[in-house]
Design an enzyme around this catalytic site. Structure first.
Site, short mmCIF file in Angstrom:
data_model
loop_
_atom_site.label_atom_id
_atom_site.label_comp_id
_atom_site.label_asym_id
_atom_site.label_seq_id
_atom_site.Cartn_x
_atom_site.Cartn_y
_atom_site.Cartn_z
N ASP A 1 0.84 -1.20 0.00
CA ASP A 1 0.00 0.00 0.00
C ASP A 1 0.88 1.25 0.00
O ASP A 1 0.38 2.37 -0.07
CB ASP A 1 -1.01 -0.01 1.16
CG ASP A 1 -0.34 0.09 2.51
OD1 ASP A 1 0.89 -0.05 2.60
OD2 ASP A 1 -1.07 0.30 3.51
N SER A 2 2.21 1.05 0.01
CA SER A 2 3.13 2.17 -0.24
C SER A 2 2.83 2.76 -1.62
O SER A 2 3.23 3.89 -1.92
CB SER A 2 4.59 1.70 -0.17
OG SER A 2 4.79 0.55 -0.96
N ASP B 1 -1.28 -6.26 -0.40
CA ASP B 1 -1.26 -5.61 0.92
C ASP B 1 -2.68 -5.13 1.27
O ASP B 1 -3.25 -4.32 0.52
CB ASP B 1 -0.30 -4.42 0.84
CG ASP B 1 0.30 -4.04 2.17
OD1 ASP B 1 0.00 -4.70 3.17
OD2 ASP B 1 1.09 -3.07 2.19
N GLU C 1 -1.13 -5.53 8.32
CA GLU C 1 -0.38 -4.77 9.32
C GLU C 1 -0.96 -5.02 10.71
O GLU C 1 -2.15 -4.76 10.94
CB GLU C 1 -0.44 -3.26 9.00
CG GLU C 1 0.37 -2.89 7.79
CD GLU C 1 0.63 -1.39 7.65
OE1 GLU C 1 0.27 -0.63 8.58
OE2 GLU C 1 1.18 -1.00 6.61
N GLU D 1 9.31 -4.03 10.48
CA GLU D 1 9.75 -2.75 9.89
C GLU D 1 10.29 -1.84 10.98
O GLU D 1 9.61 -1.62 12.01
CB GLU D 1 8.57 -2.08 9.16
CG GLU D 1 8.95 -0.75 8.53
CD GLU D 1 7.95 -0.26 7.48
OE1 GLU D 1 7.03 -1.01 7.10
OE2 GLU D 1 8.11 0.89 7.04
O1 KIV Z 1 3.56 -1.11 1.62
C1 KIV Z 1 4.72 -1.53 1.53
O2 KIV Z 1 5.44 -1.32 0.56
C2 KIV Z 1 5.23 -2.31 2.66
C3 KIV Z 1 6.67 -2.72 2.66
C4 KIV Z 1 7.56 -1.58 2.84
C5 KIV Z 1 6.95 -3.81 3.63
O3 KIV Z 1 4.49 -2.60 3.54
#
Ligand code: KIV
Length: 284
Positions: A45-46, A84, A116, A186
């Protein structure tokens, strides 16, 4: 290279072989990551901050995640594809949580989802357990969890005090008990990540969590040096594509303006007879 499987990842931990995971949001990068032999590809979700320009990952929706996960799927043949779960796609109710996790599998063709779990909030742990109980492979995520960064005091290292470190150990063990196939850690101290890695039978994948984790994950744009102003200490740039891309674009502009691009060879021509007919028809 053989297709990556969940038992294969567990075997890597047993053998002490390192696991690699990287993020992708579109087909071209996904294809390259797959070709390079990365074990897991995460549609993180980044996406929200790296590709969509949101100030945080909180606004990212299920629809946006699915849209990108589908594109990534089309580029991945070998790696294990993880979607994610975005903010508020889990935790509302068990039914909603499982339905959203199922959408990653059915609509986008993911092989697993990531949840998460922050410091191990009971609701997040229950969400991970419910998804796994529905037959969907789950990757837990503890430590600095960007969706709840506000509650954790911002984008800061987590688990520095013995009290908080104990909470993370407990959360990791809970995720293992819920039959997650691995845990992302993280931004936690290297000593804590090493301790959790020793305690768990499932693989740990670190980002800013030191070298003792069973694997490492980075945001691909960070490792490529592509388009990110904020660079956390752990985000080593293995290339500087910003510079390369800027140079290429500046050269394109110069050559269009000077007439050097395109050349005759880069264009197409009409058959001479057709051109003559066109001219005879009065079109010059
Ligand atoms: O959303 C993401 O890219 C992540 C990674 C940095 C682990 O959760």
């Amino acid at each position: 290279m053989e297709k990556v499987t969940l038992p294969g990842l567990a075997e890597k931990k047993r053998r002490g072989e390192k696991i690699t995971m990287l993020t992708a949001y579109d087909l071209p990068l996904a294809r390259l990551l797959d070709e390079a032999g990365v074990d897991l590809i995460l549609v993180g979700d980044s996406l929200g901050m790296v590709a969509l320009g949101y100030p945080s990952t909180v606004p990212v929706t299920m629809e946006e995640m699915l849209h990108h996960a589908k594109a990534v799927r089309r580029g991945v043949k070998r790696a294990l594809l993880v979607g994610d779960m975005p903010f508020m796609s889990f935790n509302l109710s068990r039914k909603e949580t499982v339905r959203n996790a199922g959408r990653f599998m059915k609509e986008a063709g993911c092989d697993a989802v990531k949840v998460e779990a922050g410091q191990g909030s009971p609701a997040s742990l229950a969400a991970a357990a419910a998804i796994r109980a529905a037959g969907i492979p789950v990757l837990g995520h503890i430590g600095l969890t960007p969706q709840t960064a506000g509650l954790l005091g911002g984008f800061k290292v987590q688990g520095r005090s013995a009290r908080q470190a104990k909470q993370f150990v407990a959360a990791a063990l809970q995720l293992e008990k819920a039959r997650c196939f691995g845990v992302v850690m993280e931004c936690v101290p290297s000593e804590l990540a090493a301790l959790i890695t020793r305690r768990l039978s499932i693989p740990t994948i670190g980002i800013g969590a030191g070298p003792a984790c069973d694997g490492q994950v980075l945001v691909t744009q960070d490792l490529l040096g592509l388009g990110r102003a904020f660079k956390p200490r752990f985000a080593r740039a293995f290339a500087h594509l910003d510079r390369t891309i800027l140079k290429a674009i500046a050269q394109f502009r110069r050559e269009v303006e000077s007439g050097a691009f395109p050349s005759r060879e880069e264009g197409f021509s009409m058959p001479p007879a057709e051109l003559r007919k066109l001219r005879r028809g009065g079109v010059k």
